[in-house]
Structure formats: C-alpha cells, structure tokens
Design a protein around this motif. Structure first.
Motif, PDB file in Angstrom:
ATOM      1  N   GLU A  28       1.622   1.895  -3.509  1.00 39.90           N
ATOM      2  CA  GLU A  28       0.408   2.350  -4.170  1.00 39.90           C
ATOM      3  C   GLU A  28       0.143   3.815  -3.857  1.00 39.90           C
ATOM      4  N   ARG A  29       0.354   4.205  -2.623  1.00 39.87           N
ATOM      5  CA  ARG A  29       0.163   5.615  -2.260  1.00 39.87           C
ATOM      6  C   ARG A  29       1.177   6.508  -2.973  1.00 39.87           C
ATOM      7  N   ARG A  76      -6.749  -5.078  -6.609  1.00 40.09           N
ATOM      8  CA  ARG A  76      -6.732  -3.649  -6.301  1.00 40.09           C
ATOM      9  C   ARG A  76      -6.797  -2.785  -7.553  1.00 40.09           C
ATOM     10  N   ARG A  89       0.826  -1.202   0.000  1.00 40.82           N
ATOM     11  CA  ARG A  89       0.000   0.000   0.000  1.00 40.82           C
ATOM     12  C   ARG A  89       0.864   1.257   0.000  1.00 40.82           C
TER      13      ARG A  89
END
Length: 447
Positions: free
Chosen positions: A22-23, A146, A19
């Motif tokens: 991803e951020r 995702r 994550r």
C-alpha cells in the motif's frame, strides 16, 4: 458504510494487500502525480504565452482527455486481461521516454507548438491504459476495509499537489522554461515505474478463472486471444456496469458534470492570467484555493462515509459544486473566484472519494478495469466539447456567461442525482445473480 450481502455474493477481500504494498502504491501515485501537476499547469501557459490564443490554450488543456475517445473502450479490457503490475510499469516507462523527447524538443530554438501538442497528445494516449490498471491493482492489493482511506489519501495527495503544482509550474515556465517541467515529468514516470515494479507479482489464483473451453496458450497466443476477445469482453463489462442503476446513472451524470467543469477550468488561465498569460500569480492563487478545498474534502470524506452512504454524499457534492460554479457570475475578481474554486474543490472530493469507494465495492475485481475505462471514456467524452463551448462563450458573451452556463448545467445534474438512483445508493455489493442475469462471465487474465 452500511449494508451487507450474503457470503456467496460478497466480493473476496483482496489478498496480498500488505501495508508495504500500500505504501509503494501511494508513493508511485505521488511521484507520478507530482510531475503531471507541474506539467499540466506549464503546458497551457506556455502555449498561451507563445501564441496569445485563449482557444489554443484551452485546447491544449483539454488534449489530455481526447485519447480516451480513441482508446478508452478497449483499454479496460487490456487492463483486466493483463498483469496489471507489468502493464503499469510499461506505461510509466513509455511515458518517461516521450517526456524526454518533449524535453529535447523544448530545448530546441524555434520549436513548433504543434509538435509540442502532438507529443502531449501521444503522452496522454497512455493514460487510458494506466488509470484502469492502477484502479484494478488497488482492488487486488488493498483490502475492502482500507479502500475508503486509500481513496481519500489518493484524492488528498492529488489535491495537495494541486496546491504546489501551480506555484512550481509558474516558476518553471517564467524563470526556467518548459524543458525542466517535461524533464521532471520524465523523472517522475521513471520513479513510479520502479516503485510498482518492486511489488510482488500476482499471487497464484489472483487472475480471473479461464472461460470454459479456452485452451492454455503461450504468451503470444494469449495476446492474440486477448485481442480477439476485446468486443465480447467489453460488452460483458457494459452489462456489469448496467446491472447497477446507481453506477449507470452516476456515469451519465458525472459526464455532464465534467462538461460543466471544463467550460470553466479550460479557460481559467485566460480568466485569471489575462490574454497574454502574464498575471500568473492570480492563476496560482486561484488553483491553490481549489486544491486546498479538494484537500480538505479528501480529509473529511472517510469520516463522512462512516456516517452516510456514498450515494447521498455524491448527490450533496454535486449540489455544492453547482453553487460553486455559478457564484463567480456575480464577480470573478481574485478573492470571490478563489473562494468559489475552494468550494468546488471541496465538492469534487466529496464526489470522487465516495464514488470510487462505491464502485470498488459493487464491481467485481475481474471487471473493474473495463468499468473504470468505460466510465472515464464516457465521462471525458464531453470534456473537449466543454472546453470549446467555454472558449466560444467567453469570446462572444464574456466571463460571467461561462459561470452562468456551468452553474445551470450542474444544477440540473444535482437535481437528477438527488431524485434518482445515485442519491439512493448505499454501499451494498451487487449480487452475483444480477451479474449472471446480465450474461457476464469472468475473463481470462494473461501475464
């Protein structure tokens, strides 16, 4: 999403897709797109104010698509054979430098509009390499479950920025000048480069396996090998694209859709701000409405994808877009035009999010850069033509004719999508036997 594939044919879930990464990818996209949206609005308006030419303003708007005709067919090969993270950082850094030069030029008294357009063309020439690299990096770092959310977030961010970009762009052009717009664009590219640079390097084994008989090489030798394999690698990418009828026909239909949209979009400044570009508030309202529709569509898209396959959603979006493009023929006053643009933005997100998710699902990660670059090259091929055709129709037949032409063309696209492979496309991954039958072999990734 529906449909499954045998384990041997299923694409592996991307590793390294934390994550945090991803951020970072989201932030890089957001800051880069912020500068782009301001600049995209400011430059055509600047040209219109300085020249008073609707045609020149339309050409300026469309110039960002022209480089795909020159570089798009090879940029995907470069993206697939390179360390995508480093390639993106290099593209952003070079874009920042060009934007700084453009800032200095705009601060010079009596600057040449043609020099500005030339630098804008040079800046746009980097995008064919950046976009497929970014899409490939998403396939590497974002797990499959995702990706619908990630694609919707990217489309939603772009839509949200389209709400703010017109207002900020108008303020900059009117009150400050184009130099600030270019300076902000340079800063956004620099920030994007930094955000992507801090990502972890490619994991061992993330690159595609070497082709049989290809020797290990130094960095310089790997570059030579990559350049020498552009043609066979590109042909392999075309075979992968052609192996899925929905992807192939979708590429063709989206190309015609881009043509229909550009006949209107490239002349929107003239239609709303007037021949002198003085009524910037009308243009801002129209583009804010379009961005609002796109934002709503991106919010709804993941939920729709959980209920319906991608193909029917794309076909439905094309039908709604046909209606939105044709309605302003009845009246292109501010309120009805803004309502139509809201609907077109909604339809665009209903097309883009399912389409990108479907493409990421059915195209092997090793080929994603080439397939994306081919689709964008083909998809943008008619954009300059659409801008010129729209300008000619506007000059000779008036505003209503532009919307009639765009609506009629898009209606034909919708019928083909609804009745053809696109409308029947689900989210079942393409099996490897089809790829092997096409004669495709994985490329070698160089770092």
């Amino acid at each position: 999403m529906s449909g499954t594939a045998p384990a041997a044919d299923r694409k592996p879930v991307a590793e390294g897709g934390s994550r945090r990464e991803e951020r970072a990818l989201r932030a890089a996209f957001a800051v880069s797109s912020t500068g782009d949206w301001i600049f995209r609005f400011a430059l055509p308006l600047l040209v219109l104010q300085e020249s008073g030419s609707a045609m020149l303003a339309a050409v300026t708007y469309a110039v960002e698509y022209v480089p795909y005709l020159f570089f798009g067919l090879v940029s995907g090969v470069v993206a697939d054979r390179s360390d995508r993270r480093r390639l993106i950082v290099g593209c952003d850094a070079l874009s920042a430098v060009i934007s700084c030069v453009l800032t200095v030029l705009c601060l010079t008294d009596g600057f040449s509009l043609y020099a500005v357009m030339a630098l804008a063309f040079l800046l746009s020439s980097i995008r064919p390499f950046h976009f497929p690299s970014f899409q490939g990096l998403l396939s590497e770092r974002v797990p499959e479950d995702r990706r619908p959310v990630m694609n919707a977030w990217l489309q939603g961010t772009d839509s949200f920025l389209s709400l703010l970009g017109p207002v900020a762009g108008a303020a900059i052009v009117v009150f400050v000048g184009p130099a600030i717009a270019s300076g902000l664009n340079a800063a956004s590219f620099a920030a994007s480069a930094l955000l992507v640079w801090v990502l972890r390097g490619a994991k061992a084994g993330a690159a595609a396996p070497a082709e049989p008989g290809e020797p290990a090489a130094s960095r310089r030798g790997a570059v030579r090998a990559a350049l020498g394999s552009i043609r066979p690698d590109f042909v392999a990418g075309l075979r992968v694209l052609a192996a899925n009828p929905a992807v192939l026909w979708g590429t063709v239909l989206l190309t015609v859709t881009n043509f229909a949209m550009l006949t209107v979009q490239s002349n929107l400044a003239f239609l709303t701000a007037g021949p002198t570009g003085s009524e910037t508030s009308r243009l801002a309202v129209a583009l804010v409405a379009q961005g609002g529709g796109a934002l709503l569509g991106s919010v709804l898209a993941p939920a729709l994808l959980r209920r319906r396959p991608a193909g029917p959603l794309v076909a439905a979006g094309m039908g709604v877009l046909a209606l939105a493009l044709g309605l302003p023929a009845l009246s292109h006053a501010t309120v009805p035009l803004s309502a139509a643009l809201f609907l077109s933005g909604l339809a665009t997100s209903a097309i883009v999010v399912p389409w990108r998710t479907y493409r990421q699902d059915v195209v092997p990660e090793a080929y994603i850069g080439r397939v994306v670059s081919v689709q964008r090259t083909v998809g943008f091929a008619l954009n300059p033509v659409g801008a010129v055709v729209g300008g000619l129709v506007l000059s000779s037949l008036g505003p209503a004719a532009i919307f009639l032409v765009a609506g009629a063309v898009q209606t034909a696209v919708w019928l083909c999508a609804w009745r053809g492979p696109v409308g029947r496309a689900g989210l079942r991954p393409a099996g490897s036997p089809a790829l092997l039958a096409a004669g495709a072999a994985p490329p070698t990734r160089t770092s």
